[in-house]
Design a protein around this motif. Structure first.
Motif, PDB file in Angstrom:
ATOM      1  N   ALA A  27       0.831  -1.206   0.000  1.00  0.00           N
ATOM      2  CA  ALA A  27       0.000   0.000   0.000  1.00  0.00           C
ATOM      3  C   ALA A  27       0.866   1.258   0.000  1.00  0.00           C
ATOM      4  O   ALA A  27       0.582   2.224  -0.727  1.00  0.00           O
ATOM      5  CB  ALA A  27      -0.933  -0.001   1.208  1.00  0.00           C
ATOM      6  N   LEU A  28       1.935   1.252   0.804  1.00  0.00           N
ATOM      7  CA  LEU A  28       2.836   2.409   0.855  1.00  0.00           C
ATOM      8  C   LEU A  28       3.583   2.589  -0.472  1.00  0.00           C
ATOM      9  O   LEU A  28       3.893   3.722  -0.861  1.00  0.00           O
ATOM     10  CB  LEU A  28       3.833   2.242   1.996  1.00  0.00           C
ATOM     11  CG  LEU A  28       3.249   2.361   3.410  1.00  0.00           C
ATOM     12  CD1 LEU A  28       4.315   2.025   4.452  1.00  0.00           C
ATOM     13  CD2 LEU A  28       2.694   3.760   3.643  1.00  0.00           C
ATOM     14  N   PHE A  29       3.865   1.473  -1.148  1.00  0.00           N
ATOM     15  CA  PHE A  29       4.539   1.564  -2.446  1.00  0.00           C
ATOM     16  C   PHE A  29       3.683   2.341  -3.451  1.00  0.00           C
ATOM     17  O   PHE A  29       4.214   3.136  -4.236  1.00  0.00           O
ATOM     18  CB  PHE A  29       4.835   0.167  -2.992  1.00  0.00           C
ATOM     19  CG  PHE A  29       5.400   0.178  -4.384  1.00  0.00           C
ATOM     20  CD1 PHE A  29       6.732   0.492  -4.603  1.00  0.00           C
ATOM     21  CD2 PHE A  29       4.588  -0.091  -5.486  1.00  0.00           C
ATOM     22  CE1 PHE A  29       7.256   0.524  -5.895  1.00  0.00           C
ATOM     23  CE2 PHE A  29       5.099  -0.059  -6.776  1.00  0.00           C
ATOM     24  CZ  PHE A  29       6.434   0.247  -6.980  1.00  0.00           C
ATOM     25  N   VAL A  30       2.369   2.092  -3.419  1.00  0.00           N
ATOM     26  CA  VAL A  30       1.465   2.835  -4.308  1.00  0.00           C
ATOM     27  C   VAL A  30       1.545   4.328  -4.016  1.00  0.00           C
ATOM     28  O   VAL A  30       1.609   5.166  -4.923  1.00  0.00           O
ATOM     29  CB  VAL A  30       0.017   2.331  -4.153  1.00  0.00           C
ATOM     30  CG1 VAL A  30      -0.935   3.167  -5.001  1.00  0.00           C
ATOM     31  CG2 VAL A  30      -0.086   0.865  -4.551  1.00  0.00           C
ATOM     32  N   LEU A  31       1.564   4.669  -2.718  1.00  0.00           N
ATOM     33  CA  LEU A  31       1.683   6.075  -2.325  1.00  0.00           C
ATOM     34  C   LEU A  31       3.007   6.662  -2.808  1.00  0.00           C
ATOM     35  O   LEU A  31       3.046   7.778  -3.344  1.00  0.00           O
ATOM     36  CB  LEU A  31       1.579   6.190  -0.805  1.00  0.00           C
ATOM     37  CG  LEU A  31       1.845   7.587  -0.214  1.00  0.00           C
ATOM     38  CD1 LEU A  31       0.817   8.587  -0.714  1.00  0.00           C
ATOM     39  CD2 LEU A  31       1.849   7.531   1.303  1.00  0.00           C
ATOM     40  N   LEU A  32       4.088   5.918  -2.620  1.00  0.00           N
ATOM     41  CA  LEU A  32       5.405   6.405  -3.036  1.00  0.00           C
ATOM     42  C   LEU A  32       5.492   6.555  -4.553  1.00  0.00           C
ATOM     43  O   LEU A  32       6.109   7.500  -5.060  1.00  0.00           O
ATOM     44  CB  LEU A  32       6.492   5.444  -2.555  1.00  0.00           C
ATOM     45  CG  LEU A  32       6.754   5.418  -1.043  1.00  0.00           C
ATOM     46  CD1 LEU A  32       7.719   4.287  -0.686  1.00  0.00           C
ATOM     47  CD2 LEU A  32       7.304   6.758  -0.577  1.00  0.00           C
ATOM     48  N   LEU A  33       4.847   5.627  -5.276  1.00  0.00           N
ATOM     49  CA  LEU A  33       4.891   5.667  -6.737  1.00  0.00           C
ATOM     50  C   LEU A  33       4.246   6.933  -7.273  1.00  0.00           C
ATOM     51  O   LEU A  33       4.879   7.722  -7.990  1.00  0.00           O
ATOM     52  CB  LEU A  33       4.204   4.423  -7.305  1.00  0.00           C
ATOM     53  CG  LEU A  33       4.060   4.373  -8.833  1.00  0.00           C
ATOM     54  CD1 LEU A  33       5.435   4.337  -9.488  1.00  0.00           C
ATOM     55  CD2 LEU A  33       3.223   3.174  -9.249  1.00  0.00           C
ATOM     56  N   TYR A  34       2.967   7.128  -6.920  1.00  0.00           N
ATOM     57  CA  TYR A  34       2.241   8.269  -7.467  1.00  0.00           C
ATOM     58  C   TYR A  34       2.597   9.584  -6.764  1.00  0.00           C
ATOM     59  O   TYR A  34       2.734  10.633  -7.414  1.00  0.00           O
ATOM     60  CB  TYR A  34       0.738   8.015  -7.384  1.00  0.00           C
ATOM     61  CG  TYR A  34       0.294   6.888  -8.284  1.00  0.00           C
ATOM     62  CD1 TYR A  34       0.402   6.982  -9.666  1.00  0.00           C
ATOM     63  CD2 TYR A  34      -0.214   5.703  -7.751  1.00  0.00           C
ATOM     64  CE1 TYR A  34       0.015   5.945 -10.493  1.00  0.00           C
ATOM     65  CE2 TYR A  34      -0.603   4.652  -8.569  1.00  0.00           C
ATOM     66  CZ  TYR A  34      -0.484   4.782  -9.936  1.00  0.00           C
ATOM     67  OH  TYR A  34      -0.863   3.752 -10.755  1.00  0.00           O
ATOM     68  N   GLY A  35       2.764   9.508  -5.442  1.00  0.00           N
ATOM     69  CA  GLY A  35       3.161  10.708  -4.715  1.00  0.00           C
ATOM     70  C   GLY A  35       4.546  11.177  -5.129  1.00  0.00           C
ATOM     71  O   GLY A  35       4.789  12.381  -5.275  1.00  0.00           O
TER      72      GLY A  35
END
Length: 256
Positions: free
Chosen positions: A11-19
């Protein structure tokens, strides 16, 4: 690594990717360029055109999606599975290819007759709305169907046994109970229409102060290597889109 940590990390990876991608463009951020963009008549036209076209496209898609989504959710009829499959058509075909299909249609005798006797779509505002409408209708129907799937059949059956007509049952039972999902479908579809580029540029072109939506304006600034101007327009588009998504969450939480 434990199961819990694995899932949270994903879940944090998704945040890091787009953020991270959004934050990376801030390297080229220039406050003066952003202000100049916001005060530019051409940019304001692009913003206004994008907002109006996306709203029209979403309303048209919703007009089809409400009855279609209900039918797919409640009834079994010939061709239902084929229709359900075709809802993904805009997803499996690239936006540019979808725009090309629309363009080819209006070069056929039927499409040519429609433009001559009703309305011109190619290189016009109507073409922008049509491109966005075709792009978002399938996903809007899918979202609306999911919203109606959450409404128990028994409540509609009870309303019918009490004398309610199918239309009355739909308007007073099904629609109100599915409202949260329908609100989410509307705003998400609107945000998708706002950011649509490939089909729009293929059908409507890149005419400044006429068919230049915000995504097309971003493309045109990037084409001239105006990085700061591109970043300013991207931030405007992201701000509008994220505002719509936050509005969705707020509305859904209040209606819960």
């Amino acid at each position: 690594m434990s199961f819990r940590r694995t899932t949270i990390f994903s879940a944090l990876f998704v945040l890091l990717l787009y953020g991270g991608l959004i934050l990376s463009i801030l390297y080229f951020f220039d406050g003066k360029t952003l202000w100049e963009s916001l005060s530019s008549a051409r940019t304001l036209f692009s913003i206004r055109l994008s907002l109006i076209a996306a709203t029209f496209a979403t309303l048209l898609a919703l007009l089809i999606a409400l009855p279609a989504g209900y039918a797919l959710s409640r009834f079994h009829f010939r061709g239902r599975q084929i229709i359900d499959t075709f809802l993904e058509f805009p997803m499996i075909v690239s936006p540019a290819a979808l725009g090309a299909v629309i363009l080819i249609f209006f070069n056929n005798p039927l499409g040519d007759w429609i433009q001559e006797h009703f309305i011109t779509f190619i290189f016009s505002f109507a073409g922008i709305v049509l491109a966005q409408f075709v792009t978002i209708t399938g996903v809007t129907v899918r979202f609306v169907k999911s919203a109606f799937d959450e409404v128990p059949h028994e409540l509609e059956t009870t309303a019918r046994t009490l004398g309610a007509s199918p239309w009355h049952s739909f308007l007073t039972v099904s629609l109100p109970l599915a409202r949260r999902g329908i609100i989410a479908a509307t705003i998400l579809s609107w945000a998708k229409a706002l950011g649509e580029f490939g089909a729009t540029i293929t059908v409507a072109g890149t005419m400044a102060m006429r068919t230049e939506t915000l995504p097309i304006a971003i493309y045109m600034h990037l084409e001239t290597a105006d990085i700061k101007g591109t970043v300013a327009l991207i931030l405007i588009l992201v701000a509008i889109g994220l505002s719509a998504l936050f509005a969705t969450r707020w509305l859904l939480e209040r209606s819960h």
